[in-house]
Motif scaffolding. Structure first.
Motif, PDB file in Angstrom:
ATOM      1  N   VAL A 165      -2.361  10.568  -8.417  1.00 20.80           N
ATOM      2  CA  VAL A 165      -2.769  11.332  -7.483  1.00 20.80           C
ATOM      3  C   VAL A 165      -2.415  12.399  -7.678  1.00 20.80           C
ATOM      4  O   VAL A 165      -1.037  12.905  -7.843  1.00 20.80           O
ATOM      5  CB  VAL A 165      -2.368  10.636  -6.181  1.00 20.80           C
ATOM      6  CG1 VAL A 165      -3.118  11.293  -4.642  1.00 20.80           C
ATOM      7  CG2 VAL A 165      -2.900   9.218  -6.395  1.00 20.80           C
ATOM      8  N   ALA A 211       0.559  -0.938  -0.076  1.00 20.30           N
ATOM      9  CA  ALA A 211      -0.033   0.056   0.043  1.00 20.30           C
ATOM     10  C   ALA A 211       0.844   0.747  -0.087  1.00 20.30           C
ATOM     11  O   ALA A 211       2.006   1.022   0.703  1.00 20.30           O
ATOM     12  CB  ALA A 211      -0.875   0.105   1.238  1.00 20.30           C
ATOM     13  N   ASP A 212       0.032   2.357  -0.545  1.00 19.62           N
ATOM     14  CA  ASP A 212       0.949   3.494  -0.325  1.00 19.62           C
ATOM     15  C   ASP A 212       1.532   4.442   1.340  1.00 19.62           C
ATOM     16  O   ASP A 212       0.303   3.819   2.502  1.00 19.62           O
ATOM     17  CB  ASP A 212       0.630   4.750  -0.923  1.00 19.62           C
ATOM     18  CG  ASP A 212      -0.799   5.603  -0.870  1.00 19.62           C
ATOM     19  OD1 ASP A 212      -1.173   5.304   0.474  1.00 19.62           O
ATOM     20  OD2 ASP A 212      -1.533   5.562  -1.864  1.00 19.62           O
ATOM     21  N   THR A 264       2.035  11.801  -6.293  1.00 22.58           N
ATOM     22  CA  THR A 264       2.223   9.690  -7.080  1.00 22.58           C
ATOM     23  C   THR A 264       1.222   8.948  -7.332  1.00 22.58           C
ATOM     24  O   THR A 264       0.627   9.431  -8.749  1.00 22.58           O
ATOM     25  CB  THR A 264       2.219   9.225  -4.799  1.00 22.58           C
ATOM     26  OG1 THR A 264       2.662   8.171  -5.772  1.00 22.58           O
ATOM     27  CG2 THR A 264       0.673   9.152  -4.612  1.00 22.58           C
ATOM     28  N   GLN A 265       1.451   7.637  -7.484  1.00 23.96           N
ATOM     29  CA  GLN A 265       0.282   6.813  -8.627  1.00 23.96           C
ATOM     30  C   GLN A 265       0.050   5.657  -7.537  1.00 23.96           C
ATOM     31  O   GLN A 265       0.387   5.154  -6.837  1.00 23.96           O
ATOM     32  CB  GLN A 265       0.941   6.052  -9.507  1.00 23.96           C
ATOM     33  CG  GLN A 265       2.001   7.549 -10.491  1.00 23.96           C
ATOM     34  CD  GLN A 265       2.716   6.666 -11.770  1.00 23.96           C
ATOM     35  OE1 GLN A 265       1.675   6.075 -12.670  1.00 23.96           O
ATOM     36  NE2 GLN A 265       3.535   6.297 -11.386  1.00 23.96           N
ATOM     37  N   ARG A 266      -1.170   5.615  -7.884  1.00 30.10           N
ATOM     38  CA  ARG A 266      -2.007   4.423  -6.904  1.00 30.10           C
ATOM     39  C   ARG A 266      -2.707   3.362  -7.751  1.00 30.10           C
ATOM     40  O   ARG A 266      -2.684   3.495  -9.101  1.00 30.10           O
ATOM     41  CB  ARG A 266      -3.248   5.092  -5.872  1.00 30.10           C
ATOM     42  CG  ARG A 266      -2.853   5.593  -5.291  1.00 30.10           C
ATOM     43  CD  ARG A 266      -4.084   5.982  -3.510  1.00 30.10           C
ATOM     44  NE  ARG A 266      -3.529   6.593  -2.725  1.00 30.10           N
ATOM     45  CZ  ARG A 266      -4.623   7.017  -2.107  1.00 30.10           C
ATOM     46  NH1 ARG A 266      -5.115   7.658  -2.574  1.00 30.10           N
ATOM     47  NH2 ARG A 266      -3.670   7.799  -1.143  1.00 30.10           N
ATOM     48  N   ASP A 267      -2.929   2.298  -7.399  1.00 36.66           N
ATOM     49  CA  ASP A 267      -3.593   0.802  -8.832  1.00 36.66           C
ATOM     50  C   ASP A 267      -2.815   1.094  -9.818  1.00 36.66           C
ATOM     51  O   ASP A 267      -3.498   1.538 -11.399  1.00 36.66           O
ATOM     52  CB  ASP A 267      -4.955   1.852  -8.615  1.00 36.66           C
ATOM     53  CG  ASP A 267      -6.047   1.897  -7.760  1.00 36.66           C
ATOM     54  OD1 ASP A 267      -5.587   1.442  -6.540  1.00 36.66           O
ATOM     55  OD2 ASP A 267      -6.668   2.781  -7.459  1.00 36.66           O
ATOM     56  N   TYR A 320       5.607   2.029   0.017  1.00 34.33           N
ATOM     57  CA  TYR A 320       5.627   3.658   0.963  1.00 34.33           C
ATOM     58  C   TYR A 320       7.092   3.795   1.101  1.00 34.33           C
ATOM     59  O   TYR A 320       7.327   4.884   1.322  1.00 34.33           O
ATOM     60  CB  TYR A 320       5.012   2.789   2.429  1.00 34.33           C
ATOM     61  CG  TYR A 320       6.052   2.529   2.893  1.00 34.33           C
ATOM     62  CD1 TYR A 320       5.858   1.047   3.724  1.00 34.33           C
ATOM     63  CD2 TYR A 320       6.633   2.632   3.982  1.00 34.33           C
ATOM     64  CE1 TYR A 320       6.768  -0.099   4.216  1.00 34.33           C
ATOM     65  CE2 TYR A 320       7.931   2.442   4.647  1.00 34.33           C
ATOM     66  CZ  TYR A 320       7.542   1.029   4.633  1.00 34.33           C
ATOM     67  OH  TYR A 320       8.695  -0.415   5.287  1.00 34.33           O
ATOM     68  N   GLU A 343       1.086  -6.539  -8.560  1.00 34.35           N
ATOM     69  CA  GLU A 343       1.343  -6.494  -7.359  1.00 34.35           C
ATOM     70  C   GLU A 343       2.114  -7.506  -6.654  1.00 34.35           C
ATOM     71  O   GLU A 343       3.429  -6.748  -5.798  1.00 34.35           O
ATOM     72  CB  GLU A 343       0.122  -6.940  -6.501  1.00 34.35           C
ATOM     73  CG  GLU A 343      -0.999  -5.355  -6.784  1.00 34.35           C
ATOM     74  CD  GLU A 343      -2.060  -5.615  -5.970  1.00 34.35           C
ATOM     75  OE1 GLU A 343      -3.158  -5.187  -6.446  1.00 34.35           O
ATOM     76  OE2 GLU A 343      -2.165  -6.227  -5.263  1.00 34.35           O
ATOM     77  N   ARG A 390      -2.081   4.940   2.739  1.00 34.39           N
ATOM     78  CA  ARG A 390      -2.832   3.877   3.279  1.00 34.39           C
ATOM     79  C   ARG A 390      -1.929   2.888   4.380  1.00 34.39           C
ATOM     80  O   ARG A 390      -3.082   2.778   4.859  1.00 34.39           O
ATOM     81  CB  ARG A 390      -3.301   3.073   1.433  1.00 34.39           C
ATOM     82  CG  ARG A 390      -4.153   4.170   1.456  1.00 34.39           C
ATOM     83  CD  ARG A 390      -4.945   2.482   0.759  1.00 34.39           C
ATOM     84  NE  ARG A 390      -4.257   2.839  -1.087  1.00 34.39           N
ATOM     85  CZ  ARG A 390      -4.651   2.425  -1.839  1.00 34.39           C
ATOM     86  NH1 ARG A 390      -5.867   1.757  -2.355  1.00 34.39           N
ATOM     87  NH2 ARG A 390      -3.998   2.502  -3.206  1.00 34.39           N
ATOM     88  N   GLU A 447       7.883   6.790  -2.716  1.00 33.05           N
ATOM     89  CA  GLU A 447       6.968   7.526  -3.061  1.00 33.05           C
ATOM     90  C   GLU A 447       7.595   8.181  -4.265  1.00 33.05           C
ATOM     91  O   GLU A 447       7.205   8.524  -5.209  1.00 33.05           O
ATOM     92  CB  GLU A 447       6.048   8.364  -2.066  1.00 33.05           C
ATOM     93  CG  GLU A 447       5.522   6.817  -0.573  1.00 33.05           C
ATOM     94  CD  GLU A 447       3.873   8.248  -0.555  1.00 33.05           C
ATOM     95  OE1 GLU A 447       3.732   9.011  -0.615  1.00 33.05           O
ATOM     96  OE2 GLU A 447       3.340   7.237  -1.518  1.00 33.05           O
ATOM     97  N   ARG A 483      -3.313   5.062 -11.360  1.00 31.67           N
ATOM     98  CA  ARG A 483      -3.886   6.388 -11.214  1.00 31.67           C
ATOM     99  C   ARG A 483      -3.034   7.254 -11.056  1.00 31.67           C
ATOM    100  O   ARG A 483      -2.450   7.309  -9.435  1.00 31.67           O
ATOM    101  CB  ARG A 483      -5.141   5.515 -10.482  1.00 31.67           C
ATOM    102  CG  ARG A 483      -6.306   7.417 -10.557  1.00 31.67           C
ATOM    103  CD  ARG A 483      -7.614   6.603 -10.548  1.00 31.67           C
ATOM    104  NE  ARG A 483      -7.457   5.278  -8.807  1.00 31.67           N
ATOM    105  CZ  ARG A 483      -7.380   6.837  -7.765  1.00 31.67           C
ATOM    106  NH1 ARG A 483      -8.237   7.703  -7.963  1.00 31.67           N
ATOM    107  NH2 ARG A 483      -8.007   6.124  -6.208  1.00 31.67           N
TER     108      ARG A 483
END
Lengths: 171, 330
Positions: B120, A121-122, B128-131, B94, B82, A125, B97, B118
């Motif tokens: 952010v 998770a980033d 940053t990027q998610r998903d 984490y 993932e 989160r 980032e 995605r």
């Protein structure tokens, strides 16, 4: 007569040990609950401010915390360092050490849930999950501690009295 | 041949521990000469894995065969992507980032994992990027000694020539720049010179030295100071102030900020090695910021690379006016 006396002493000793063993289990559980909260507090700093990679962060926390939770974290750090995912290492080691850590079903489920997706998770989160888990562990500890401390005293007393009773009855 | 085998074995083991099992099995089966041509592994959720070699692109089928066209039933799952991220970040996404914001992670061995997902945003800035939905594993190669035939042409009197390497992406600019840094740092450039040059490397994208946790993954020489992940407009002045370099090296110049930083290096009397995306000098002139450097004869040498006879083909070396120099491949 000597054999009879020896058998009575052995039985008394075993009864006392059984009482103390039950008390120790409760002490271990309370200690684990407290140490996991301390570990999560340190992990919050590692993730939020230091941004240290998880294996080093866990090893660092393990050295600070020590005890059974420290051993647990050290082992997870070692496995992640060797290439296993943090989720697999955390949940696998939790199952492996559940008895040693004296965890009950409620906190075990909570910590297992924390392990799901650990490290992928980033930052925000990850921090949310740490805070959520720490809050719930604190709640579990608050609920468990008063009764647990009473039970520790009770098992010590029961062990001693039971041992004395067994000795007297057998002699 | 033995060294090529060692190199491919290294690449095989470095990539296999990151990639999904079905891709790792394919890499295990690839013969060394084919693996030596591997440039990229492209991973996209819901689509088949693609392997890009110097001689073409192939898609992975569910049975592990390499196909010329994408198969319908060999989609990469989100969990598999993932897993790659988990392995690449050592379960510490984490901690990366800044890398996610930049769009790539540098991996042991100097390989790079480009990432998209995605975005952010905060205002108009990418935070940053998610998903994440796609990744591109770019295979890095170190070819020690590939700059040797050029070294004699890259001196102006007793000083290293300020040099620009030009080519389209994927033609070997970074590999050549890395070896130039190593050669000038070790002192290979001038045989009679007892020592090498103090080189300041502004490695904005971590591709030249491939720094991972402070350790360079490639040989960049004993007199090279590496400033990693810093934009050139801030990194070059910092190197000039802090490290007293004789040569500054940087990858992929392009913007006006980069040009200003390079001019500051020239004013300090420092030679520069840099790279830029362009097919040739004609195309380079079409980039406004870089055109000014050509016009003021900033660079003493231009080296144009292509893939015409394989990656790293040297098309020509020219002087500041664009006149070809005579040089021989030894």
């Amino acid at each position: 007569m000597l054999l009879h006396l020896s058998a009575a002493m052995l039985m008394a000793f075993l009864t006392i040990a059984a009482g103390f063993q039950r008390a120790a289990q409760i002490e271990h559980r309370l200690r684990s609950l407290r140490d996991f909260q301390a570990a999560l507090k340190l992990l919050e700093t590692e993730v939020g401010y230091v941004a240290r990679p998880l294996p080093q962060a866990l090893a660092h926390i393990a050295a600070s915390i020590g005890g059974r939770v420290g051993s647990f974290l050290q082992e997870v750090a070692r496995q992640v360092d060797e290439g296993q995912s943090a989720e697999q290492a955390w949940i696998g080691q939790l199952n492996e050490m559940a008895e040693t850590l004296a965890l009950q079903r409620e906190e075990r489920a909570l910590l297992q849930q924390f392990g799901v997706g650990l490290g992928i998770a980033d930052r925000s989160r990850q921090l949310d999950r740490i805070a959520y888990t720490a809050t719930h562990l604190s709640q579990i500890e608050q609920d468990a501690r008063p009764q647990g401390e009473k039970n520790i005293r009770m098992w010590h007393a029961l062990g001693l009295l039971g041992g004395a009773l067994v000795f007297l009855v057998m002699v | 041949m033995a060294s090529q085998k060692t190199l491919t074995e290294q690449i095989r083991s470095q990539l296999s521990i990151l990639l999904p099992n079905q891709v790792a099995r394919v890499l295990d089966r690839l013969p060394d000469p084919k693996l030596a041509l591997l440039q990229e592994v492209r991973l996209r959720v819901g689509r088949p894995v693609a392997l890009r070699f110097a001689d073409g692109e192939w898609f992975l089928s569910s049975s592990g065969a390499l196909l010329a066209h994408p198969p319908d039933n060999a989609a990469l799952s989100k969990a598999e992507l993932e897993m790659v991220l988990d392995r690449a970040s050592r379960s510490s996404l984490y901690a990366y980032e800044e890398e996610l914001r930049r769009g790539y992670l540098t991996l042991p061995g100097g390989h790079r994992l480009g990432l998209v997902g995605r975005a952010v945003l905060q205002g108009e800035s990418l935070v940053t990027q998610r998903d994440l939905e796609g990744a591109n594993l770019r295979v890095a190669r170190e070819i020690v000694g590939c700059s040797r035939p050029l070294l004699a042409s890259l001196m102006v009197g007793e000083l290293p020539a300020t040099t620009l390497l030009l080519s389209p992406p994927g033609a070997g600019k970074t590999t050549l720049l890395r070896d130039l840094v190593r050669a000038f740092s070790t002192g290979e450039s001038v045989p009679q010179q007892t020592g090498g040059y103090q080189v300041g490397l502004c490695d904005e994208r971590s591709e030249v030295a491939g720094l991972v946790e402070g350790i360079p993954q490639f040989d960049v020489g004993p007199r090279t100071d590496i400033l990693d992940g810093c934009p050139k407009r801030e990194g070059i002045p910092l190197l000039l102030r802090a490290m007293g370099p004789q040569v500054i090296a940087c990858d992929e110049i392009g913007g006006a900020d980069d040009v200003e930083a390079l001019q500051e290096a020239a004013r300090a009397g420092v030679s520069v090695f840099a790279t830029a995306h362009a097919r040739d000098l004609v195309q380079l002139r079409q980039r406004p910021a870089l055109r000014s450097l050509i016009e003021e004869r900033y660079f003493d040498r231009y080296i144009v690379l292509s893939c015409r006879r394989g990656v790293g083909t040297i098309e020509n070396i020219t002087d500041a006016e664009g006149h070809p120099l005579v040089w021989t491949m030894r």
